[in-house]
Scaffold this motif. Sequence first.
Motif, short mmCIF file in Angstrom:
data_model
loop_
_atom_site.label_atom_id
_atom_site.label_comp_id
_atom_site.label_asym_id
_atom_site.label_seq_id
_atom_site.Cartn_x
_atom_site.Cartn_y
_atom_site.Cartn_z
N GLU A 269 0.83 -1.20 0.00
CA GLU A 269 0.00 0.00 0.00
C GLU A 269 0.87 1.26 0.00
O GLU A 269 0.57 2.23 -0.69
CB GLU A 269 -0.92 0.00 1.22
N LEU A 270 1.97 1.24 0.75
CA LEU A 270 2.90 2.36 0.75
C LEU A 270 3.45 2.60 -0.65
O LEU A 270 3.47 3.74 -1.15
CB LEU A 270 4.03 2.09 1.73
N ALA A 271 3.91 1.53 -1.31
CA ALA A 271 4.46 1.67 -2.66
C ALA A 271 3.42 2.22 -3.63
O ALA A 271 3.74 3.03 -4.50
CB ALA A 271 4.99 0.32 -3.15
N ARG A 272 2.17 1.80 -3.49
CA ARG A 272 1.11 2.29 -4.37
C ARG A 272 0.90 3.79 -4.20
O ARG A 272 0.45 4.47 -5.13
CB ARG A 272 -0.20 1.55 -4.10
N ARG A 273 1.20 4.31 -3.04
CA ARG A 273 1.03 5.74 -2.80
C ARG A 273 2.21 6.57 -3.31
O ARG A 273 2.14 7.78 -3.36
CB ARG A 273 0.84 6.00 -1.30
N CYS A 274 3.30 5.89 -3.66
CA CYS A 274 4.47 6.59 -4.19
C CYS A 274 4.20 6.97 -5.65
O CYS A 274 3.60 6.20 -6.40
CB CYS A 274 5.71 5.70 -4.10
N ARG A 275 4.66 8.15 -6.03
CA ARG A 275 4.40 8.64 -7.38
C ARG A 275 5.70 8.75 -8.15
O ARG A 275 6.64 9.43 -7.71
CB ARG A 275 3.71 10.01 -7.32
N ILE A 276 5.76 8.09 -9.28
CA ILE A 276 6.94 8.12 -10.13
C ILE A 276 7.16 9.52 -10.69
O ILE A 276 6.24 10.10 -11.28
CB ILE A 276 6.81 7.11 -11.29
N GLY A 277 8.34 10.06 -10.47
CA GLY A 277 8.67 11.35 -11.03
C GLY A 277 8.04 12.52 -10.32
O GLY A 277 8.19 13.66 -10.75
N ARG A 278 7.32 12.27 -9.19
CA ARG A 278 6.70 13.37 -8.48
C ARG A 278 7.73 14.11 -7.66
O ARG A 278 8.56 13.51 -7.00
CB ARG A 278 5.60 12.86 -7.56
N LYS A 279 7.69 15.41 -7.69
CA LYS A 279 8.60 16.21 -6.87
C LYS A 279 8.13 16.17 -5.44
O LYS A 279 6.97 16.51 -5.15
CB LYS A 279 8.65 17.65 -7.38
#
Length: 204
Positions: A191-201
């Motif tokens: 669930e933590l990984a799903r909340r991570c955003r690729i390329g998000r500042k």
Amino acid sequence: MGVAGVAGLLGGSVMVAVLFARHDSVYKSIPGCDVWDIKRDARLWPGGSPVVVHPPCRAWGRLRTFAKPRPDEKDLARWAVAQVRRWGGVLEHPAGSTLWADQNLPLHGEGRDEHGGWTLAAPQKWWGHKAEKATWFYIVGCVPSEIPMLPLVLGDALYVVQSRKRHDHRPHITKAEREHTPEALARWLVELARRCRIGRKVVA
């Protein structure tokens, strides 16, 4: 189309790659996980999604002088750090891992590095492990206020990983129990990984 776009077509659930899992990993029973165990070889993962990574730790831990890792084993953890930094997600290692100094990862409480990564220190006991099992989590792409709720558990664990105290007579956990991730922790990490955003500042 990016990962987020594909997720939208599939109903909003983001696929998470789990790298360096055990062959009998609990992650294989969690929907939405692309699990890479020793047979698949995580180094062949093509990228493109947030990750949960459990790279081999015996060459980095407190007992590393007694360990007999494969010649390429230390580089697996370095490669794993690079994947978390590129795609977002979380890396798990034992507290005190020398990987942190080797890769210039921030310690718990030190803020974020140039990749937006930061470290959470927490015992796996909180997620149902029989022992305390102090652990460090390096997280990229998700600020502290956005992580799933932490299941704080007080009191001493009934077992120990390996006691270094003469008068601590609690039983030791087995090798398999040291390596297995509790199901509740595995689901929390996904669930933590799903909340991570690729390329998000990542901002303060």
